[in-house]
Design an enzyme around this catalytic site. Structure first.
Site, short mmCIF file in Angstrom:
data_model
loop_
_atom_site.label_atom_id
_atom_site.label_comp_id
_atom_site.label_asym_id
_atom_site.label_seq_id
_atom_site.Cartn_x
_atom_site.Cartn_y
_atom_site.Cartn_z
N ASP B 122 -11.55 12.33 -45.29
CA ASP B 122 -11.47 11.17 -46.00
C ASP B 122 -12.95 10.58 -45.86
O ASP B 122 -13.44 10.24 -45.04
CB ASP B 122 -10.50 10.21 -45.17
CG ASP B 122 -8.91 10.48 -45.24
OD1 ASP B 122 -8.11 9.76 -45.23
OD2 ASP B 122 -8.63 11.70 -45.70
N LYS B 185 -8.42 6.82 -52.28
CA LYS B 185 -7.98 6.08 -51.53
C LYS B 185 -8.57 4.66 -51.04
O LYS B 185 -9.68 4.54 -51.73
CB LYS B 185 -7.99 6.74 -49.96
CG LYS B 185 -7.74 5.90 -48.56
CD LYS B 185 -8.03 7.00 -47.42
CE LYS B 185 -7.95 6.10 -46.07
NZ LYS B 185 -8.25 6.92 -45.15
N LYS B 221 -3.80 7.40 -52.06
CA LYS B 221 -3.39 6.98 -50.55
C LYS B 221 -4.04 5.35 -50.41
O LYS B 221 -4.96 4.98 -50.26
CB LYS B 221 -4.21 7.77 -49.73
CG LYS B 221 -3.91 7.14 -48.16
CD LYS B 221 -4.73 8.25 -46.94
CE LYS B 221 -4.67 7.78 -45.83
NZ LYS B 221 -5.13 8.74 -44.82
#
Lengths: 488, 285, 293
Positions: B122, B185, B221
């Site tokens: 991430d 995300k 996400k």
């Protein structure tokens, strides 16, 4: 090698379980009389008719059929209340009565919302989140004007008219009753109101609320009936003002009937609104606005955005996004909290809509409907759109009053303004563009009473509503909504 | 404007009974169980991995979470603990959370995570450069990290709370997608506002438009601020109505959350037993 | 032995809470020779804290919809109506006859309802769309000015206070009020009414104490945007006007001696505390008839 068609797959297998709104707490009589002079009075003819739930085709209750004699009784009661009580009461006390009505609507909000959905077919989400709160807000807004009228009309001394005869439609029964009664009372008039024959119940519950509020007898009278009852109100010679919301056809009949009399009239009639999407609009949001404009409330909206104009350069994208969004619309039981599109109000209206679908196809238009499942019993229409149409099609010119959208393309600003205005109607229009100067250009040239810029179907008691041309005249809501109920 | 209206329609959806239970289990399977504290230690991470494998043994047949998400220096420990469980290890990288560092440092950060076995990375975008208008820089950085990820999947954190408007979120989403992100995300979870439904809708729309143009799927996400099951279900409803079946799997949708898992468990048990639950009966690791 | 009453302690009202004055001091106003209660003698620090609360509350209160504010004002009236007996009791303690007291409370309630009715309408009265000669959409509308210091009328305990406060907050302003020095009881009980009416904390802050000690701070505080002074003392007024100069505070002087006069029911009391903002936006000229407003 063929390219695989790219499509979003909405067949998730994760379906929404039924989420019905509870009806156990509501109170409905089997039979309703006429509300005249503060009492429930039997109809002179002794006749009653049924009101039916359009989602189940079952009868909900019997309501009275008022004839000329009953209309006369009601007008007399209204006149007596006006002369002896209402016109003499200090304005601020009048205002307090109206505040009470607003409060009671808030207290009974859920019950009213459920009954509205049962009687008319609109989803509980609409009646709960839009119709009932706005109705209460309308009473709140106008309550405050009662003792402030001098400020609304500089240099004039406003005076009430007397008795107002009011006829309301079946698409927003309680809300339209609020739009009519609140300003009439605030300006010192008394009222005889007839709700639409397919949706009388919330008006009758409003009568109960009015009784509970302690409003003096005869200030508001609510009588049920169909076209003949309405005609009797319009033709009665002791009514000072007529307010009507409904079809353009009947509006013309009314205007004809009062010709030569001293009666004041306001009419809020049909529409065939243009919803205009420019290439520089926020397209996903514009699609939401299109959906809102024609599919919610089953398209039973006078200001529905039923004529879509899309700038040609973004036509394919908008159409694709529109069809995708239509797939998530749920048509079904109005009392299910997940329903987006409820039942068509009556068998007659469904027949009318289906007729137009036939006409559209015979005129060469291409019809598309979403893949939703509709219940077996009841009156239903899937969200529909027509492409390959032009201004000369009947389905583009005439008001269908259903969830049916006609889509055309345009190339320039001048072209779309001309086409948008090319209609005898003029109630509303929508404009979608991120460019401010373009928005104001369009809003200043579109011949419609309400222009929604980058939004659609927004209503507020402070915001005046009403049409140009054959969509009617007079305004409801806001400061401008006081004028039709006063003389100077 | 339309975004808020659309979200109002989603949040007024009523999700009950079977629909609710199905949704809760799906949501649980999409959770990236996360610990990203300055005070994290080896034992804290071990306990979290344990929780990931034993969510609520009193109730058999529960799905596992999708992954555990930690700082790069804990990837090794996490991999050991989760061996054989089928749960992925995701590592933050690139000078998380601020991203205010040189490319060399960011690449090294990523390399450490990958070398220790992280299946997912991430990363954070350079918000400063984005606000300066240097979109090429932002793009290149993402593409470089993607390359360094090799077979591991890259999630790109936009930090929507720092971007300032829906238009900017859309722009950042487009850049990340074009630069090769496997997932976009919303947030690091370190600032407020973190994930919100409106911002998520904007990002889902970016993914949808890209899919229609290219046929390529990109995952999404939302992270931070999703603390209860009801909200999680609303997110899933949004995905269902925007992107449909193909995205309703943990291959393409995740929740970045820490306390959400327990609330989901409580709601699942409530659905089965009909009785409201207390936090005391669900382990806090 | 008959039951012993629990006597009320009168504290001040800041930020939605009821603290004592940070100075710990008190004074005892009297009705003739009968002491009324031990009332907080507020200090300049209390005033400073109240301004901080009022400033904090301004964003939320002015950002609320007019409909929401009108509902809250209506609720204040509802709560006051419910507490009528308590107020009549306090007013008679402070020297009113029962009849005058009842009239005072009724007029106060009706006055609040009057202004509740203006909350979502005064904008329609005071705004304009201006037909400028160039192709622009041009509109003027009022915005609340900010935090307002209110020096409430000295001669009444309730009606003067209500008449001063309500028009100020109708448009979204927040305020710090100094109650009547000699008749402060109803001010604090009114604070309790406000507190139970969904009015966000900090919108109305009420202090008790002396004009002598607090007035100059109320006039000179740099984070206060306007001052409402109830009274007619020329010396006091001149001093306050001079102290207000530093941040160009708007100063409004009103004579509330005729409390029941209809003139105190008017939208210009709202207009006194708003600023007029005018906005321009171009209108492109493309199309058939010619565009513009």
């Amino acid at each position: 090698m063929t390219k695989k068609t790219i499509k979003i797959n909405f067949d998730t297998g994760w379906d929404l379980a039924p989420a019905p709104e509870s009806t156990s707490h509501i109170q409905l009589n089997e039979q309703y009389e006429l509300f005249i002079g503060g009492k429930w009075v039997k109809p002179s003819s002794g006749k009653y008719f049924a009101t039916v739930n359009p989602a189940t085709e079952e009868k909900i209750a019997m309501v009275a059929d008022a004839n000329e004699k009953d209309v006369d009784k009601a007008v007399k009661a209204a006149r007596k209340a006006y002369n002896e009580v209402w016109s003499k009461m200090p304005a601020k006390e009048r205002g307090k009565y109206i505040y009470r009505i607003a409060r009671l609507i808030q207290e009974k909000a859920r019950e009213l919302a459920v009954i509205e959905s049962m009687d008319g077919g609109k989803p509980i989400r609409e009646s709960r989140d839009v119709d009932v709160p706005l109705a209460a807000a309308h009473f709140f807004y106008y309550a405050g004007w009662a003792d402030k009228l001098d400020y609304a009309f500089p240099n004039r001394k406003p005076q009430s008219l007397g008795v107002a005869g009011q006829i309301t439609p079946w698409n927003f029964p309680l809300l339209m009753a609020a739009w009519k009664i609140a300003p009439a009372l605030a300006t010192g008039n008394t009222v005889v109101l007839k709700p639409a024959e397919t949706t009388p119940l919330t008006a009758l519950k409003l009568a109960e609320i009015i009784q509970e509020a302690g409003l003096p007898d005869g200030v508001v009278n609510i009588i049920t009936g169909a076209g003949e009852t309405g005609a009797a109100i319009v033709n009665h010679n002791d009514v000072d003002k007529i307010a009507f919301t409904g079809s353009t056809g009947v509006g013309k009949i009314i205007q004809n009937a009062v010709a030569g009399t001293n009666k004041k009239v306001t009419l809020e009639l049909g529409g065939k609104a243009a919803n205009i999407i420019f290439e520089d609009a926020a397209l996903d949001q514009a699609v939401e606005g299109i959906i809102n404009g024609i599919y919610f409330n089953q398209g039973h909206v006078c200001c529905a955005g039923s004529r879509l104009f899309v700038e040609e350069s973004v036509y394919d994208i908008v159409l694709r996004k529109l069809k995708d969004r239509m797939e998530s619309l749920i048509v079904g039981n109005p009392l299910d909290k997940n329903t987006d599109i409820g039942a068509i109000n009556s068998k007659e209206q469904l027949t009318t809509i289906n007729n137009y679908l036939k006409i559209g196809k015979s005129e060469g238009a291409e019809m598309y409907q979403s893949n939703c499942v509709v219940p077996k019993k009841g009156y239903w229409c899937k969200p529909t759109l027509f492409t390959n149409v032009s201004q000369s099609n009947r389905i583009v010119q005439e008001e269908i009053f259903g969830p049916v959208l006609a889509i055309q393309t345009f190339r320039t600003v001048a072209e779309v303004i001309e086409k948008a205005n090319n209609t005898p109607f003029g109630l509303s229009a929508g404009v979608w563009t991120d460019k401010g100067s373009k928005l104001f250009n369009l809003s200043s040239q579109l011949k419609a009473g309400i222009i929604w810029g980058n939004t659609f179907n927004k209503f507020d008691p402070t915001s005046p509503f009403g049409g140009y041309k054959e969509s009617g005249f007079g305004r409801e809501g806001g400061l401008h909504g006081l004028k039709p109920y006063l003389k100077f | 404007m339309g975004i808020i209206d659309r979200i109002d329609r989603i949040t007024s959806r009523s999700i009950k009974d079977e629909t609710k239970l199905q949704g809760l289990k799906l949501a649980l399977n999409m959770v990236d169980l996360t610990t990203l504290e300055g005070a994290d230690t080896e034992n804290k991470v071990r306990q979290l991995c344990n929780k990931a494998q034993h969510l609520h043994d009193a109730y058999p047949g529960l799905p596992t979470v999708a992954a555990v998400c930690v700082y790069p220096n804990f990837v090794k420990t996490a991999k050991q603990c989760l061996k054989g469980s089928g749960i992925n290890v995701a590592s933050v990288a690139t000078a998380f959370p601020s991203g205010q560092s040189s490319l060399e440092v960011k690449l090294l950060d990523t390399k450490i995570a990958i070398d220790n076995g992280a299946e997912e990375v991430d990363m954070v975008i350079s918000r400063g450069k984005f606000h300066e208008g240097d979109y090429n820089f932002v793009f290149d950085e993402i593409a470089t990290i993607k390359e360094a990820c090799g077979k591991s999947r890259l999630k790109v954190i936009l930090e929507t709370g720092e971007l300032g408007s829906f238009d900017k979120v859309r722009k950042a989403s487009d850049i990340a997608i074009l630069a090769g992100a496997d997932f976009i995300k919303t947030s690091t979870g370190k600032i407020s506002p973190a994930a919100t439904l409106p911002v998520t809708l904007v990002m889902l729309e970016a993914i949808k438009d890209h899919y229609y143009k290219t046929g390529i799927q990109v995952g999404m996400k939302p992270a931070g601020g999703i603390s209860n099951a009801k909200l999680a279900l609303q997110y899933l409803m949004l995905v269902k109505e925007t992107l449909g079946a193909d995205w309703l799997t943990n291959q393409w949708f995740r929740f970045g959350a820490s306390s959400l898992a327990n609330d989901l468990l409580m709601q699942i048990v409530k659905q089965q037993t009909g009785v409201y639950q207390s936090k005391d009966y669900f382990s806090k690791d | 032995m008959s039951r012993l009453e629990i006597l009320k302690t009168y504290k001040i009202y800041i930020g939605g809470k009821f603290p004592r004055t940070e100075s710990g001091r008190y004074y005892t106003p009297k009705n003739g020779s009968t002491p009324l209660a031990n009332i907080c003698l507020s200090s300049r620090k209390d005033f400073r804290n109240a301004v901080v609360s009022a400033r904090d509350a301004f964003g939320g209160w002015s950002g609320a919809t007019a409909y929401n504010r009108s509902q809250i004002l209506y609720r204040i009236a509802e709560m006051l109506e419910g507490r009528k007996a308590q107020f009549i009791d306090e007013l008679t303690k402070q020297g009113s006859t029962k009849a005058t007291a009842e009239k005072e409370v009724n007029v106060a309630i009706d006055r609040i309802i009057y202004y509740a009715g203006w909350a979502d309408k005064y904008t329609q009265l005071f705004s304009t769309v201006n037909p400028v000669a160039t192709s622009h959409f041009n509109f003027t509308l009022p915005e609340p000015t900010g935090v307002v210091s209110i020096i409430a009328p000295e001669d009444t305990s309730l009606i003067g206070l209500v008449s001063a406060i309500i028009p100020v907050i109708t448009s979204g302003n927040t305020c710090v009020v100094l109650a009547s020095e000699n008749k402060p009881l109803c001010a604090i009980t009114f604070a309790e009414v406000i507190n139970s009416s969904d009015v966000p904390g900090g919108v109305i802050n009420i202090l008790t104490g002396t004009r002598k000690e607090l007035q100059s701070h109320m006039a000179s505080h740099m984070d206060v945007n306007a001052l409402l002074y109830a009274g007619s003392d020329k010396k006091e007024i001149t001093a306050l006007q001079k102290q207000a100069v530093e941040n160009l505070k708007r100063v409004v002087v009103r004579d509330f001696s005729t409390n029941y006069d209809e003139k105190h029911n008017n939208p210009y009391y709202i207009e006194d505390f708003v600023e007029m903002k005018t906005t321009w936006h171009p209108i492109e000229k493309i199309g058939a008839a010619g565009s513009g407003y």
